[in-house]
Design a protein around this motif. Structure first.
Motif, PDB file in Angstrom:
ATOM      1  N   CYS A 115     -11.752 -69.835  61.282  1.00 57.89           N
ATOM      2  CA  CYS A 115     -13.050 -70.363  60.843  1.00 57.89           C
ATOM      3  C   CYS A 115     -13.080 -70.647  59.338  1.00 57.89           C
ATOM      4  O   CYS A 115     -14.150 -70.907  58.787  1.00 57.89           O
ATOM      5  CB  CYS A 115     -14.163 -69.394  61.241  1.00 57.89           C
ATOM      6  SG  CYS A 115     -14.397 -69.321  63.033  1.00 57.89           S
ATOM      7  N   TYR A 154      -9.139 -68.787  71.390  1.00 56.39           N
ATOM      8  CA  TYR A 154      -9.841 -69.683  70.469  1.00 56.39           C
ATOM      9  C   TYR A 154      -8.862 -70.540  69.677  1.00 56.39           C
ATOM     10  O   TYR A 154      -8.007 -70.025  68.962  1.00 56.39           O
ATOM     11  CB  TYR A 154     -10.687 -68.879  69.476  1.00 56.39           C
ATOM     12  CG  TYR A 154     -11.817 -68.119  70.110  1.00 56.39           C
ATOM     13  CD1 TYR A 154     -12.975 -68.773  70.529  1.00 56.39           C
ATOM     14  CD2 TYR A 154     -11.730 -66.749  70.309  1.00 56.39           C
ATOM     15  CE1 TYR A 154     -14.014 -68.079  71.116  1.00 56.39           C
ATOM     16  CE2 TYR A 154     -12.773 -66.046  70.899  1.00 56.39           C
ATOM     17  CZ  TYR A 154     -13.908 -66.710  71.297  1.00 56.39           C
ATOM     18  OH  TYR A 154     -14.939 -66.025  71.884  1.00 56.39           O
ATOM     19  N   CYS A 167     -12.995 -73.080  65.764  1.00 53.29           N
ATOM     20  CA  CYS A 167     -14.035 -72.152  65.331  1.00 53.29           C
ATOM     21  C   CYS A 167     -15.334 -72.530  66.033  1.00 53.29           C
ATOM     22  O   CYS A 167     -15.962 -73.534  65.717  1.00 53.29           O
ATOM     23  CB  CYS A 167     -14.199 -72.212  63.808  1.00 53.29           C
ATOM     24  SG  CYS A 167     -15.410 -71.018  63.211  1.00 53.29           S
ATOM     25  N   THR A 168     -15.692 -71.722  67.009  1.00 55.92           N
ATOM     26  CA  THR A 168     -16.922 -71.946  67.775  1.00 55.92           C
ATOM     27  C   THR A 168     -17.929 -70.855  67.432  1.00 55.92           C
ATOM     28  O   THR A 168     -17.599 -69.868  66.759  1.00 55.92           O
ATOM     29  CB  THR A 168     -16.627 -71.883  69.286  1.00 55.92           C
ATOM     30  OG1 THR A 168     -16.151 -70.562  69.589  1.00 55.92           O
ATOM     31  CG2 THR A 168     -15.590 -72.919  69.702  1.00 55.92           C
ATOM     32  N   GLN A 169     -19.139 -71.029  67.909  1.00 51.69           N
ATOM     33  CA  GLN A 169     -20.158 -69.995  67.705  1.00 51.69           C
ATOM     34  C   GLN A 169     -19.706 -68.677  68.339  1.00 51.69           C
ATOM     35  O   GLN A 169     -19.906 -67.613  67.781  1.00 51.69           O
ATOM     36  CB  GLN A 169     -21.508 -70.439  68.286  1.00 51.69           C
ATOM     37  CG  GLN A 169     -22.644 -69.478  67.982  1.00 51.69           C
ATOM     38  CD  GLN A 169     -22.880 -69.275  66.492  1.00 51.69           C
ATOM     39  OE1 GLN A 169     -22.765 -70.191  65.690  1.00 51.69           O
ATOM     40  NE2 GLN A 169     -23.199 -68.047  66.107  1.00 51.69           N
ATOM     41  N   ILE A 210     -17.333 -66.947  66.029  1.00 47.93           N
ATOM     42  CA  ILE A 210     -18.052 -66.356  64.888  1.00 47.93           C
ATOM     43  C   ILE A 210     -18.713 -65.051  65.303  1.00 47.93           C
ATOM     44  O   ILE A 210     -18.649 -64.048  64.587  1.00 47.93           O
ATOM     45  CB  ILE A 210     -19.076 -67.368  64.331  1.00 47.93           C
ATOM     46  CG1 ILE A 210     -18.335 -68.548  63.689  1.00 47.93           C
ATOM     47  CG2 ILE A 210     -20.018 -66.703  63.329  1.00 47.93           C
ATOM     48  CD1 ILE A 210     -19.210 -69.743  63.361  1.00 47.93           C
ATOM     49  N   VAL A 211     -19.318 -65.034  66.485  1.00 49.64           N
ATOM     50  CA  VAL A 211     -19.964 -63.814  66.995  1.00 49.64           C
ATOM     51  C   VAL A 211     -18.913 -62.729  67.252  1.00 49.64           C
ATOM     52  O   VAL A 211     -19.114 -61.561  66.905  1.00 49.64           O
ATOM     53  CB  VAL A 211     -20.784 -64.122  68.273  1.00 49.64           C
ATOM     54  CG1 VAL A 211     -21.227 -62.844  68.969  1.00 49.64           C
ATOM     55  CG2 VAL A 211     -21.988 -64.987  67.926  1.00 49.64           C
TER      56      VAL A 211
END
Length: 112
Positions: free
Chosen positions: A36, A81, A84-86, A89-90
């Motif tokens: 990310c 992954y 960089c997806t939501q 990030i979570v």
């Protein structure tokens, strides 16, 4: 073959399981923060090196086990992954929180 008295000693400490999990978390966070493009993403690899230096400096087997745990955490997220997806990030945030909890538990229970 090495004589037994010259063989490296296998050292185990009561918190090795938690330490291995912490190393795995560090590997996961390192991958996700790098993916990310987070600021200071290399910090997590440096923290792993500090962990190795303080916990397994002269203990090759423990160093190998902790390094394997770090790599396992890294690879686990690398296989899931690629962007960089939501969700990434979570996951990174949750793993950072778990790592902080583990570090606190280890130092409060076993620190000197």
């Amino acid at each position: 073959m090495l004589p037994e008295e010259n063989a490296p000693k296998t050292v185990t400490v009561p918190y090795d399981d938690k330490l291995s999990r912490l190393a795995e978390v560090l590997g996961s966070v390192h991958y996700l923060r790098t993916l990310c493009k987070a600021e200071n993403s290399g910090e997590w690899r440096a923290r792993m090196q500090q962990l190795l230096d303080s916990e397994a400096k002269d203990e090759p087997q423990r160093k190998e086990q902790l390094t394997a745990a770090f790599n396992r955490g890294y690879r686990a997220f690398a296989s899931v992954y690629t962007d960089c997806t939501q969700a990434a990030i979570v996951a990174e945030e949750r793993y950072r929180n778990e790592g902080a909890t583990l570090a606190t538990e280890i130092t409060s229970r076993f620190g000197n």
